[in-house]
Scaffold this motif. Sequence first.
Motif, PDB file in Angstrom:
ATOM      1  N   ALA A  34       0.819  -1.208   0.000  1.00 48.35           N
ATOM      2  CA  ALA A  34       0.000   0.000   0.000  1.00 48.35           C
ATOM      3  C   ALA A  34       0.850   1.255   0.000  1.00 48.35           C
ATOM      4  N   GLY A  35       0.304   2.314  -0.591  1.00 44.56           N
ATOM      5  CA  GLY A  35       0.984   3.600  -0.639  1.00 44.56           C
ATOM      6  C   GLY A  35       0.956   4.319   0.694  1.00 44.56           C
ATOM      7  N   ALA A  36       1.375   5.574   0.681  1.00 45.70           N
ATOM      8  CA  ALA A  36       1.513   6.346   1.915  1.00 45.70           C
ATOM      9  C   ALA A  36       0.166   6.716   2.536  1.00 45.70           C
ATOM     10  N   ASP A  37      -0.854   6.855   1.730  1.00 47.70           N
ATOM     11  CA  ASP A  37      -2.183   7.224   2.227  1.00 47.70           C
ATOM     12  C   ASP A  37      -3.207   6.260   1.621  1.00 47.70           C
ATOM     13  N   PRO A  38      -3.177   4.997   2.036  1.00 52.43           N
ATOM     14  CA  PRO A  38      -3.945   3.960   1.342  1.00 52.43           C
ATOM     15  C   PRO A  38      -5.437   3.999   1.633  1.00 52.43           C
ATOM     16  N   ILE A  39      -6.200   3.619   0.625  1.00 52.11           N
ATOM     17  CA  ILE A  39      -7.658   3.563   0.723  1.00 52.11           C
ATOM     18  C   ILE A  39      -8.126   2.171   0.354  1.00 52.11           C
ATOM     19  N   LEU A  40      -8.988   1.595   1.196  1.00 57.61           N
ATOM     20  CA  LEU A  40      -9.627   0.315   0.910  1.00 57.61           C
ATOM     21  C   LEU A  40     -11.129   0.534   0.833  1.00 57.61           C
ATOM     22  N   LEU A  41     -11.694   0.305  -0.334  1.00 61.22           N
ATOM     23  CA  LEU A  41     -13.137   0.376  -0.529  1.00 61.22           C
ATOM     24  C   LEU A  41     -13.654  -1.058  -0.609  1.00 61.22           C
ATOM     25  N   ASN A  42     -14.461  -1.447   0.357  1.00 56.04           N
ATOM     26  CA  ASN A  42     -14.951  -2.816   0.433  1.00 56.04           C
ATOM     27  C   ASN A  42     -16.405  -2.880  -0.042  1.00 56.04           C
ATOM     28  N   ILE A  43     -16.612  -3.598  -1.141  1.00 59.49           N
ATOM     29  CA  ILE A  43     -17.963  -3.764  -1.658  1.00 59.49           C
ATOM     30  C   ILE A  43     -18.670  -4.799  -0.795  1.00 59.49           C
ATOM     31  N   SER A  44     -19.621  -4.338  -0.001  1.00 61.48           N
ATOM     32  CA  SER A  44     -20.322  -5.177   0.958  1.00 61.48           C
ATOM     33  C   SER A  44     -21.735  -5.453   0.441  1.00 61.48           C
ATOM     34  N   ALA A  45     -22.690  -5.584   1.338  1.00 59.26           N
ATOM     35  CA  ALA A  45     -24.076  -5.850   0.941  1.00 59.26           C
ATOM     36  C   ALA A  45     -25.018  -5.311   2.002  1.00 59.26           C
ATOM     37  N   GLY A  46     -26.130  -4.767   1.554  1.00 62.79           N
ATOM     38  CA  GLY A  46     -27.114  -4.238   2.486  1.00 62.79           C
ATOM     39  C   GLY A  46     -27.670  -5.298   3.422  1.00 62.79           C
ATOM     40  N   LEU A  47     -27.627  -6.569   2.995  1.00 66.43           N
ATOM     41  CA  LEU A  47     -28.153  -7.648   3.824  1.00 66.43           C
ATOM     42  C   LEU A  47     -27.354  -7.854   5.106  1.00 66.43           C
ATOM     43  N   THR A  48     -26.201  -7.219   5.236  1.00 63.40           N
ATOM     44  CA  THR A  48     -25.437  -7.334   6.471  1.00 63.40           C
ATOM     45  C   THR A  48     -26.119  -6.620   7.633  1.00 63.40           C
ATOM     46  N   HIS A  49     -27.069  -5.747   7.335  1.00 66.06           N
ATOM     47  CA  HIS A  49     -27.706  -4.988   8.423  1.00 66.06           C
ATOM     48  C   HIS A  49     -29.204  -4.771   8.239  1.00 66.06           C
ATOM     49  N   VAL A  99     -13.769   2.202   3.827  1.00 66.51           N
ATOM     50  CA  VAL A  99     -15.203   2.469   3.736  1.00 66.51           C
ATOM     51  C   VAL A  99     -15.878   1.215   3.184  1.00 66.51           C
ATOM     52  N   ASN A 100     -16.985   0.805   3.797  1.00 62.28           N
ATOM     53  CA  ASN A 100     -17.777  -0.322   3.310  1.00 62.28           C
ATOM     54  C   ASN A 100     -18.977   0.212   2.534  1.00 62.28           C
ATOM     55  N   ILE A 101     -19.257  -0.399   1.404  1.00 65.99           N
ATOM     56  CA  ILE A 101     -20.280   0.132   0.498  1.00 65.99           C
ATOM     57  C   ILE A 101     -21.283  -0.944   0.089  1.00 65.99           C
ATOM     58  N   HIS A 102     -22.557  -0.616   0.202  1.00 71.14           N
ATOM     59  CA  HIS A 102     -23.587  -1.400  -0.479  1.00 71.14           C
ATOM     60  C   HIS A 102     -23.738  -0.775  -1.864  1.00 71.14           C
ATOM     61  N   PRO A 103     -23.472  -1.526  -2.936  1.00 69.74           N
ATOM     62  CA  PRO A 103     -23.409  -0.920  -4.274  1.00 69.74           C
ATOM     63  C   PRO A 103     -24.747  -0.678  -4.941  1.00 69.74           C
ATOM     64  N   GLY A 104     -25.835  -1.137  -4.318  1.00 70.00           N
ATOM     65  CA  GLY A 104     -27.134  -1.076  -4.976  1.00 70.00           C
ATOM     66  C   GLY A 104     -27.506  -2.457  -5.508  1.00 70.00           C
ATOM     67  N   ILE A 105     -28.644  -2.545  -6.146  1.00 68.33           N
ATOM     68  CA  ILE A 105     -29.101  -3.807  -6.740  1.00 68.33           C
ATOM     69  C   ILE A 105     -28.887  -3.710  -8.248  1.00 68.33           C
ATOM     70  N   ILE A 106     -27.838  -4.364  -8.698  1.00 69.09           N
ATOM     71  CA  ILE A 106     -27.427  -4.276 -10.106  1.00 69.09           C
ATOM     72  C   ILE A 106     -27.644  -5.631 -10.768  1.00 69.09           C
ATOM     73  N   ALA A 107     -28.205  -5.645 -11.949  1.00 69.69           N
ATOM     74  CA  ALA A 107     -28.417  -6.889 -12.690  1.00 69.69           C
ATOM     75  C   ALA A 107     -27.117  -7.293 -13.375  1.00 69.69           C
ATOM     76  N   THR A 108     -26.239  -8.001 -12.641  1.00 69.32           N
ATOM     77  CA  THR A 108     -24.953  -8.436 -13.179  1.00 69.32           C
ATOM     78  C   THR A 108     -24.901  -9.958 -13.215  1.00 69.32           C
ATOM     79  N   GLU A 109     -23.752 -10.493 -13.602  1.00 72.78           N
ATOM     80  CA  GLU A 109     -23.582 -11.939 -13.705  1.00 72.78           C
ATOM     81  C   GLU A 109     -23.671 -12.652 -12.363  1.00 72.78           C
ATOM     82  N   ILE A 110     -23.601 -11.913 -11.260  1.00 76.50           N
ATOM     83  CA  ILE A 110     -23.679 -12.544  -9.950  1.00 76.50           C
ATOM     84  C   ILE A 110     -24.993 -13.292  -9.776  1.00 76.50           C
ATOM     85  N   PHE A 111     -26.039 -12.884 -10.491  1.00 71.40           N
ATOM     86  CA  PHE A 111     -27.334 -13.552 -10.405  1.00 71.40           C
ATOM     87  C   PHE A 111     -27.418 -14.781 -11.308  1.00 71.40           C
TER      88      PHE A 111
END
Length: 292
Positions: free
Chosen positions: A165-180, A214-226
């Motif tokens: 990681a660089g000097a000021d690293p950022i981790l964006l974690n794609i999570s899910a609304g179902l966690t809460h 930062v943890n993110i719920h990305p929305g409901i997207i019609a992708t290959e995950i379905f």
Amino acid sequence: MDDISNLKLPKWVSSTKWHTGPYSDIAPSRSDLSATGKNVVVTGAGTGIGKAVAIAFAEAGAESITILGRRVDKLKSSVVAISSAAQPHTQILYRAADLSDRKQVDDALAEIAEAVGKIDIFVNNAGALSPIEPVAKYNAATFMKAFEMNVLTSLNAIQAFMPLAGADPILLNISAGLTHTQPMPGMSAYAASKTAQLKMVEYFAAENPELHVVNIHPGIIATEIFGPDSKVKGQDEVELPGHFCVWLASKEARFLKGKFVWANWDVPELLQRADEIRDLKLLTVGLAGVAM
């Protein structure tokens, strides 16, 4: 019950204006959101949300964008799309890796760092949706496979990222609304594994305070995950989480360190409450009514 096409999605509740597609406040073309000089890595970016995130960072002028995934054909196709959106100086790379295999992940990230330098922004996006079954009938091996796909892959990815990681690293974690949110019958394996992933990332953030997570719920997207034959219709455009991630990586969104946010939420309204959100337990996952 294993047909996800029959899954009934609830009507979501929000305390801000609700967005289903990109809008000007999170546009990668905004000068305040520039990713100039940043090396970005996105996992699971051969298709869907990961691909959209990579395209958005390309539009924001990142120094380099590297995408990781298992399928070389999808990665090559994604590179073409990212390159068409990229600034002339942006370097686009891909590395094939099975994120459940730690050695493959280490080797891939080492090659990336050797090619472009330290990693500034890491988007942990790769994951999988489990079969839809009630808990009482769920096959144990299939249930635990969800943890391999959503927890082990994330563990390998973030462990490999940290030393590079660089000097000021950022981790964006794609999570899910179902966690809460309230349970959706049939979604136990996916929800349980994504909740475990979220808690693991929270510990990772606490143990590495120099890391902006930062943890993110990305929305409901019609992708290959379905699944390739799914009839599930997305509620949101894939560009929404892509653009939202660019905003989250900007200085404007620094007040969201350690928070859980939905890509659908309105950025101007979040900014109006920035001090309150930063200083209180707002937008964190915990036990309601107990400040701990």
